[in-house]
Enzyme design. Structure first.
Site, short mmCIF file in Angstrom:
data_model
loop_
_atom_site.label_atom_id
_atom_site.label_comp_id
_atom_site.label_asym_id
_atom_site.label_seq_id
_atom_site.Cartn_x
_atom_site.Cartn_y
_atom_site.Cartn_z
N SER A 1 120.34 -30.83 65.46
CA SER A 1 121.58 -30.31 65.78
C SER A 1 122.28 -29.41 64.95
O SER A 1 121.49 -28.36 64.73
CB SER A 1 122.39 -31.65 65.92
N ASP B 1 121.00 -26.90 68.70
CA ASP B 1 120.57 -27.53 69.75
C ASP B 1 121.48 -27.03 71.03
O ASP B 1 121.46 -27.51 72.08
CB ASP B 1 120.45 -28.66 69.56
#
Ligand code: MG
Length: 440
Positions: free
Chosen positions: A93, A236
């Protein structure tokens, strides 16, 4: 303990190919074989971990469908589309490039929480390899991005966007937004300028977290390019933040409050959010006589809450918004497309005038083990004794008239966090100090 709130996360020395293989085998067993999607972001360790994950899944009998490098919301959208039984996304992420993680999502599109992760971990001790003639197949599906774009286009007014042609600066942060966002907004007919929009697993353009400090280049580009708005994603592509036409950074929970406003204007229903989110969300919902339901912090809890009882939207304070009509992913792409649609009506700064402004103060109280629990208990006792409106799903959030405080133990470090939010900075500071004194 490998599983955290967002899957198994670590540096390459920790989350290495052998651990990835074992976790993937256990995930395959947890999902009882079936069809499992594998996608990844562009981190340098991504391909090595991908091969371990794919091998692990197929070795216990799962049929693997690889999507290659895609955003997390793209991969999560594909679960239903491809009728898959689960998904593993290899991405850390917003973390720095040396980190990586395995994010696990089930066949309903619900991200696997820490608690469900513990069940998976138990399976790691008893991996059952498939028979030699029962190992799974490994195939590649290369249409995930166009499929996701098509689905997004069905959920916004493309005609309106094409006519108004908003000018947008897209900052993909060299992450997976690069493979979808420029194409999406071109297809929507927006006028776009791109920044950091080529994949690079070192994230050379800016750190992946789209914090105000990290998107200064975007802010400058919006100002110098006379753009209608700037948009930045994390690696992401699930989290997104905006910059208005005057160059003002729009923090995550105001992004969510805007989305709630846009959503409830069209369709009324409950909004779900975490206990750390600004009161602004409740203020917006109240305007439509709608309710806000609070969950513990972490995307899996938002998904679980939306599935358990109907809600029209979900979101968290860092700019992740779930649009259940599309999937249970925090979809930074659909969120950005919704902004493009809203800009056809009025400027982003005018939209923001509809969202009440709040100030917050964040404190840390040093404490270990039992002491952490005692501090939170004191806050809970106080709330009960004084008949305060409170939520205790994750620490204790006490809602006051136009302000709130949350006292919450850190999961990994030796302190308790105290956030206070109020209409003015002074009041937030006063509130934080008052509650610090109360619980310590
Ligand atoms: Mg993210």
């Amino acid at each position: 303990m490998y599983f955290g709130t967002n899957g198994v996360r670590g540096l390459f020395s920790e989350l290495n190919p052998s651990l990835a293989l074992k976790v993937a085998q256990a995930v395959g067993m947890y999902f009882k074989k079936g069809k499992i999607i594998v996608a990844r972001d562009c981190r340098l360790t991504g391909d090595v971990l991908r091969s371990a994950v794919v091998s692990g899944l197929a070795s216990v009998g799962c049929d693997v469908v690889e999507l290659g490098i895609t955003s997390a919301p793209t991969a999560e959208y594909m679960i239903k589309k491809l009728d898959a039984d689960g998904c593993i996304i290899i991405t850390a992420s917003h973390n720095p490039p040396e980190w990586n993680a395995l994010k696990v999502v089930d066949g309903k599109g619900i991200a696997v929480s820490k608690e469900r992760g513990e069940e998976i971990e138990k399976l790691m001790d008893s991996i059952g390899l498939a028979e030699w003639d029962r190992v799974g197949s490994i195939t590649f599906y290369d249409r995930a991005v166009p499929d996701h774009i098509q689905a997004i286009k069905e959920h916004v007014d493309t005609e309106k966007i094409r006519k108004r042609k908003p000018k947008l600066v897209l900052d993909c942060g060299n992450g997976t937004a690069s493979v979808i966002a420029p194409r999406l907004f071109k297809e929507l007919g927006a006028d776009i300028i791109t920044l950091n929009s080529h994949l690079d697993g070192r994230f050379p353009g800016r750190p992946s977290e789209p914090s105000e400090k990290n998107v200064q280049e975007l802010i400058a580009a919006v100002e110098s390019g006379n753009a209608d708005a700037g948009i930045a994603w994390d690696a992401d592509g699930d989290r997104v933040i905006f910059v208005d036409e005057k160059g003002n950074y729009v923090i995550g929970d105001r992004v969510y409050a805007l989305c709630v406003l846009w959503k409830l204007s069209g369709k009324k229903g409950d909004a779900v959010t975490t206990v750390a989110t600004s009161r602004a969300v409740e203020d917006v919902a109240e305007r439509f006589s709608c309710r806000v339901r609070y969950t513990a912090i972490g995307a899996p809890y938002l998904c679980e809450e939306i599935v358990s009882r109907p809600a029209v939207i979900g979101g968290e304070e860092v700019g992740g918004v779930i649009w259940p009509e599309l999937s249970l992913a925090k979809d930074g792409m659909l969120t950005a497309a919704k902004l493009a649609e809203a800009l056809c009506e009025k400027k982003l700064s005018s939209w923001l005038e509809e969202i009440p402004a709040y100030h917050n103060v964040k404190l840390k109280i040093e404490a270990q083990g039992e002491k952490k629990k005692q501090i939170v208990q004191k806050a809970l006792d106080y709330a009960k004794e004084n008949n305060r409106d409170y939520v205790d799903v994750d620490g204790v959030r006490i809602n006051l008239e136009d302000s709130w405080v949350i006292i919450r133990p850190s999961g990994t470090e030796d302190y308790v966090r105290l956030f206070a939010e109020a209409k003015t900075k002074e009041k937030a500071e006063r509130l934080a100090e008052e509650y610090r004194a109360l619980v310590t």
